[in-house]
Design an enzyme around this catalytic site. Structure first.
Site, mmCIF file in Angstrom:
data_model
loop_
_atom_site.group_PDB
_atom_site.id
_atom_site.type_symbol
_atom_site.label_atom_id
_atom_site.label_comp_id
_atom_site.label_asym_id
_atom_site.label_seq_id
_atom_site.Cartn_x
_atom_site.Cartn_y
_atom_site.Cartn_z
ATOM 1 N N SER A 130 0.794 -1.211 -0.098
ATOM 2 C CA SER A 130 -0.093 -0.040 -0.057
ATOM 3 C C SER A 130 0.932 1.169 -0.101
ATOM 4 O O SER A 130 0.517 2.280 -0.509
ATOM 5 C CB SER A 130 -0.790 0.052 1.014
ATOM 6 O OG SER A 130 -1.555 -1.135 1.395
ATOM 7 N N HIS A 143 -2.059 -3.464 -6.510
ATOM 8 C CA HIS A 143 -2.854 -3.121 -5.320
ATOM 9 C C HIS A 143 -4.383 -3.334 -5.425
ATOM 10 O O HIS A 143 -5.150 -2.586 -5.635
ATOM 11 C CB HIS A 143 -2.510 -1.612 -4.975
ATOM 12 C CG HIS A 143 -2.694 -1.200 -3.851
ATOM 13 N ND1 HIS A 143 -3.577 -0.068 -3.619
ATOM 14 C CD2 HIS A 143 -2.791 -1.692 -2.582
ATOM 15 C CE1 HIS A 143 -3.664 -0.170 -2.061
ATOM 16 N NE2 HIS A 143 -3.243 -1.076 -1.529
ATOM 17 N N GLU A 190 -5.554 -1.276 -8.532
ATOM 18 C CA GLU A 190 -4.539 -0.212 -8.884
ATOM 19 C C GLU A 190 -3.310 -0.687 -9.645
ATOM 20 O O GLU A 190 -2.732 -1.625 -8.875
ATOM 21 C CB GLU A 190 -4.043 0.716 -7.802
ATOM 22 C CG GLU A 190 -5.204 1.664 -7.318
ATOM 23 C CD GLU A 190 -4.837 2.641 -6.241
ATOM 24 O OE1 GLU A 190 -5.272 3.804 -6.117
ATOM 25 O OE2 GLU A 190 -4.230 2.106 -5.201
ATOM 26 N N ASN A 236 -5.460 5.893 -1.756
ATOM 27 C CA ASN A 236 -5.139 6.224 -0.627
ATOM 28 C C ASN A 236 -4.728 7.841 -0.430
ATOM 29 O O ASN A 236 -4.477 8.350 0.527
ATOM 30 C CB ASN A 236 -3.940 5.268 0.084
ATOM 31 C CG ASN A 236 -4.890 3.836 0.405
ATOM 32 O OD1 ASN A 236 -5.794 3.837 0.781
ATOM 33 N ND2 ASN A 236 -3.992 2.775 0.148
HETATM 34 P P1 NAI Z 1 -1.437 -10.105 6.823
HETATM 35 O O1 NAI Z 1 -0.571 -9.924 8.264
HETATM 36 O O2 NAI Z 1 -2.861 -10.376 7.192
HETATM 37 O O3 NAI Z 1 -0.770 -11.201 6.163
HETATM 38 C C1 NAI Z 1 0.737 -11.310 5.850
HETATM 39 C C2 NAI Z 1 1.018 -12.850 5.703
HETATM 40 O O4 NAI Z 1 2.318 -12.749 5.376
HETATM 41 C C3 NAI Z 1 1.099 -13.515 7.206
HETATM 42 O O5 NAI Z 1 0.172 -14.483 7.171
HETATM 43 C C4 NAI Z 1 2.540 -13.971 7.401
HETATM 44 O O6 NAI Z 1 2.986 -15.139 7.873
HETATM 45 C C5 NAI Z 1 2.953 -13.997 5.924
HETATM 46 N N1 NAI Z 1 4.443 -13.834 5.699
HETATM 47 C C6 NAI Z 1 5.011 -12.709 6.070
HETATM 48 N N2 NAI Z 1 6.376 -12.844 5.760
HETATM 49 C C7 NAI Z 1 6.461 -13.911 4.946
HETATM 50 C C8 NAI Z 1 7.507 -14.358 3.753
HETATM 51 N N3 NAI Z 1 8.718 -14.159 3.945
HETATM 52 N N4 NAI Z 1 6.842 -15.587 3.238
HETATM 53 C C9 NAI Z 1 5.877 -16.044 3.196
HETATM 54 N N5 NAI Z 1 4.826 -15.415 3.864
HETATM 55 C C10 NAI Z 1 5.210 -14.304 4.721
HETATM 56 O O7 NAI Z 1 -1.333 -8.806 6.274
HETATM 57 P P2 NAI Z 1 -2.298 -8.190 4.942
HETATM 58 O O8 NAI Z 1 -3.310 -7.315 5.348
HETATM 59 O O9 NAI Z 1 -2.738 -9.135 4.022
HETATM 60 O O10 NAI Z 1 -1.555 -7.506 4.021
HETATM 61 C C11 NAI Z 1 -0.349 -7.738 3.126
HETATM 62 C C12 NAI Z 1 0.324 -6.669 2.272
HETATM 63 O O11 NAI Z 1 -0.904 -6.216 1.483
HETATM 64 C C13 NAI Z 1 0.773 -5.715 3.026
HETATM 65 O O12 NAI Z 1 1.954 -5.099 1.987
HETATM 66 C C14 NAI Z 1 -0.211 -4.475 2.914
HETATM 67 O O13 NAI Z 1 0.260 -3.305 3.176
HETATM 68 C C15 NAI Z 1 -1.114 -4.602 1.683
HETATM 69 N N6 NAI Z 1 -2.495 -4.254 1.552
HETATM 70 C C16 NAI Z 1 -3.235 -4.456 2.794
HETATM 71 C C17 NAI Z 1 -4.668 -3.912 2.816
HETATM 72 C C18 NAI Z 1 -5.631 -4.485 3.882
HETATM 73 O O14 NAI Z 1 -6.716 -3.684 4.059
HETATM 74 N N7 NAI Z 1 -5.142 -4.942 5.006
HETATM 75 C C19 NAI Z 1 -5.186 -3.426 1.585
HETATM 76 C C20 NAI Z 1 -4.404 -3.467 0.386
HETATM 77 C C21 NAI Z 1 -2.995 -3.886 0.574
#
Ligand code: NAI
Length: 286
Positions: free
Chosen positions: A120, A141, A153, A192
């Site tokens: 993001s 995104h 995006e 955003n």
């Molecule tokens: P989350 O914390 O729910 O999931 C992240 C996952 O990545 C975790 O399950 C973790 O175990 C895994 N992980 C971490 N390091 C890893 C690695 N080296 N290899 C494999 N898996 C790994 O986070 P979320 O909310 O899904 O966000 C993920 C990305 O998406 C971030 O970059 C965030 O900024 C972006 N994003 C989030 C949004 C939201 O509303 N939560 C919206 C749009 C983008």
């Protein structure tokens, strides 16, 4: 399909949503998590979200079964070697993403394979610099919840080849049925960067005693037909996430509209992060 071999790294909220949408569209999807236990947890969450969608009448039983048969969960990055597109959705940490892209660059071997990040707020250009193929790296995104929100995006960098961006745009639009908008690689991209100053203005308005939290939200819901008021939306997004996003946009643009107000900082320092902690600008029973 434009792309039918997809990899997703990170099986959290966004990664499982992205994998679900790709598998329902007919792609073969491999989801890579950090370890076997997390891979199993991602599998269980993806499966139960698909079953809930069937129960809610959103998808047919046969489509759910088809999607499940096309999803594989792993803890080994090597299982992504043959993917045509890998979408990264791990933690929002620049170092972690750069390390992962350097590793993916070595593993993902198809000559036309594209690496994408769902970040993001981190510069796609910096992430791409960790690879030897910046011409085949883009930002892609998605919005939360991925199955419900149509927007994606697409962020090409100055290095991205035109055919890479065009191919990923066609994949998102034609294969996934998403609505694609393009943004330059700027903090916050389009949505955003527009939304954040608005949410911060509502926080400043509350901080100044201009109006109550309830009235600020009612004003925008009833006066502008927004589905949700800005303070409720901030609570839904998470005040820690809003703080991190506004800080990165303020660093990039130096525009006071992105500067996080003291009330937001104090709430985050107090652990009042919104819906997920039961208290933000409003209270939530958990
Ligand atoms: P989350 O914390 O729910 O999931 C992240 C996952 O990545 C975790 O399950 C973790 O175990 C895994 N992980 C971490 N390091 C890893 C690695 N080296 N290899 C494999 N898996 C790994 O986070 P979320 O909310 O899904 O966000 C993920 C990305 O998406 C971030 O970059 C965030 O900024 C972006 N994003 C989030 C949004 C939201 O509303 N939560 C919206 C749009 C983008």
């Amino acid at each position: 399909m434009i792309i039918d071999q997809v990899g997703v790294v990170g099986g959290g909220l966004m990664g499982t949503g992205i994998a679900r949408v790709c598998a329902l569209a007919g792609a073969d999807v491999v989801i890579c998590e950090a370890d076997a236990a997390r891979a199993e947890s991602a599998r269980a969450r993806t499966e139960s979200s698909l079953r809930r969608a069937v129960a809610a009448g959103k998808i047919a039983d046969a489509d759910c079964a088809g999607a499940l048969s096309r999803l594989r969960f792993t803890a080994s990055l090597e299982d992504l070697a043959d993917r045509e597109l890998v979408v990264e959705a791990i933690v929002e940490d620049e170092r972690a993403k750069a390390d992962l892209f350097a590793a993916l660059d070595k593993v993902v071997s198809a000559p036309t394979a594209v690496l994408a990040s769902n970040t993001s707020s981190i510069s796609i250009t910096k992430i791409a610099a960790a690879t030897t193929r910046p011409e085949r790296v883009v930002g892609l995104h998605f919005f939360n919840p991925v199955p419900a929100l149509r927007l994606v995006e697409l962020i090409p960098t100055l290095h991205t080849a035109a055919e890479t961006a065009d191919r990923i745009e066609r994949f998102a639009a034609e294969d996934l049925g998403k609505l694609v908008i393009r943004s330059q690689d700027r903090a916050g991209f389009v949505v955003n960067a527009l939304l954040t100053p608005y949410l911060l203005s509502a926080v400043r308005m509350l901080e100044a005693g201009f109006a109550s939290a309830e009235d600020i939200d009612r004003g925008m819901v009833e006066g502008c037909a927004h589905p949700i008021g800005p303070l409720s939306l901030a609570d839904f997004v998470g005040l820690d996430i809003l703080l991190a996003a506004s800080t990165s946009m303020y660093e990039e643009f130096r525009d006071p509209g992105f500067a996080p107000p003291p009330l937001l900082l104090r709430m985050v320092e107090s652990g009042f992060l919104g819906e997920k902690t039961g208290r933000g600008f409003f209270s939530y029973s958990r």
